[in-house]
Design an enzyme around this catalytic site. Sequence first.
Site, PDB file in Angstrom:
ATOM      1  N   ARG A   1     -21.900  -0.407  -0.202  1.00 62.02           N
ATOM      2  CA  ARG A   1     -21.376  -1.536   0.526  1.00 62.02           C
ATOM      3  C   ARG A   1     -21.626  -1.239   1.988  1.00 62.02           C
ATOM      4  NH1 ARG A   1     -15.570  -3.045  -0.884  1.00 62.02           N
ATOM      5  NH2 ARG A   1     -14.656  -1.698   0.557  1.00 62.02           N
TER       6      ARG A   1
ATOM      7  N   ARG B   1       0.817  -1.079  -0.009  1.00 62.00           N
ATOM      8  CA  ARG B   1      -0.040   0.076  -0.137  1.00 62.00           C
ATOM      9  C   ARG B   1       0.925   1.372  -0.005  1.00 62.00           C
ATOM     10  NH1 ARG B   1      -4.829  -2.351   1.746  1.00 62.00           N
ATOM     11  NH2 ARG B   1      -6.553  -1.004   2.363  1.00 62.00           N
TER      12      ARG B   1
ATOM     13  N   ARG C   1     -10.345   6.803   3.553  1.00 56.14           N
ATOM     14  CA  ARG C   1      -9.554   5.731   2.629  1.00 56.14           C
ATOM     15  C   ARG C   1      -9.194   6.161   1.308  1.00 56.14           C
ATOM     16  NH1 ARG C   1     -13.555   1.526   3.164  1.00 56.14           N
ATOM     17  NH2 ARG C   1     -11.880   0.248   2.178  1.00 56.14           N
TER      18      ARG C   1
HETATM   19  P1  AMP Z   1      -8.512  -3.447   3.410  1.00 51.60           P
HETATM   20  O1  AMP Z   1      -9.177  -4.359   3.711  1.00 51.60           O
HETATM   21  O2  AMP Z   1      -7.387  -3.837   2.593  1.00 51.60           O
HETATM   22  O3  AMP Z   1      -9.182  -2.222   2.720  1.00 51.60           O
HETATM   23  O4  AMP Z   1      -7.785  -2.722   4.668  1.00 51.60           O
HETATM   24  C1  AMP Z   1      -8.543  -2.391   5.767  1.00 51.60           C
HETATM   25  C2  AMP Z   1      -7.493  -1.443   6.531  1.00 51.60           C
HETATM   26  O5  AMP Z   1      -6.495  -2.177   7.195  1.00 51.60           O
HETATM   27  C3  AMP Z   1      -6.848  -0.371   5.888  1.00 51.60           C
HETATM   28  O6  AMP Z   1      -7.802   1.019   5.717  1.00 51.60           O
HETATM   29  C4  AMP Z   1      -5.742   0.048   6.663  1.00 51.60           C
HETATM   30  O7  AMP Z   1      -5.961   0.745   7.755  1.00 51.60           O
HETATM   31  C5  AMP Z   1      -5.273  -1.426   6.822  1.00 51.60           C
HETATM   32  N1  AMP Z   1      -4.376  -2.142   5.980  1.00 51.60           N
HETATM   33  C6  AMP Z   1      -4.659  -2.950   5.459  1.00 51.60           C
HETATM   34  N2  AMP Z   1      -3.394  -3.601   4.592  1.00 51.60           N
HETATM   35  C7  AMP Z   1      -2.537  -2.499   4.895  1.00 51.60           C
HETATM   36  C8  AMP Z   1      -1.199  -2.203   4.295  1.00 51.60           C
HETATM   37  N3  AMP Z   1      -0.643  -2.841   3.376  1.00 51.60           N
HETATM   38  N4  AMP Z   1      -0.704  -1.166   5.071  1.00 51.60           N
HETATM   39  C9  AMP Z   1      -1.144  -0.319   5.863  1.00 51.60           C
HETATM   40  N5  AMP Z   1      -2.318  -0.713   6.201  1.00 51.60           N
HETATM   41  C10 AMP Z   1      -3.203  -1.563   5.919  1.00 51.60           C
END
Ligand code: AMP
Length: 191
Positions: free
Chosen positions: A131, A92, A149
Amino acid sequence: MSGAVRLVLLGPPGAGKGTQAVLVAQHRGIPHISTGDILRSAVAAGSELGKKVKSILDSGNLVPDEVVIGLIRERLAKSDCERGFLLDGFPRTVDQAKALTALLKDIGRELSHVLDISVPENVLIDRIRSRGAQGSGRADDTGEVAANRLKVYWEQTAPVTSYYNQIGRVIKIDGLGTIDEVQARIGKALD
Ligand code: AMP
């Protein structure tokens, strides 16, 4: 193992990454590795890691690079990743992407594919909102957190696509259409 699919799936929140990732992983028989899922499980379990990251997830900001890089290092070391893997939601940041390149190099591997699912911004916002409204179970799908986000994505994650374009080829996938249509486009890109 040659021929193994070692895939990174990129794309903004709401692009359908998670949905597509589950299907691709099932179809190819490779583990679906989602740092978001790992972090949400840690929060639900109330583990040390979970306590540390809960407020960050609630805000829609990113967990520190060293935390997620550590999680990925551990996960990729498991034997089920020998036949390939799909990364969803990682890397990310450009630093995470560089760490992943180094990590794979250490074990004599590299990514086989980087796919970027693209969807126009107005569609993304609609998708995340609906969603959230349909009770996705994700507290971060609503209101200001969802907007944050997207902001975090453009600021910190979009540059990851440029990084991969510099070191290799990023295959752009049109994320508009039905789940099956997008899945078929991904299937073609991997063949
Ligand atoms: P996601 O389900 O991939 O949208 O991730 C949900 C949340 O988890 C994100 O908004 C971040 O707070 C955290 N997160 C997930 N993957 C990462 C990553 N690779 N680096 C930093 N934070 C992450």
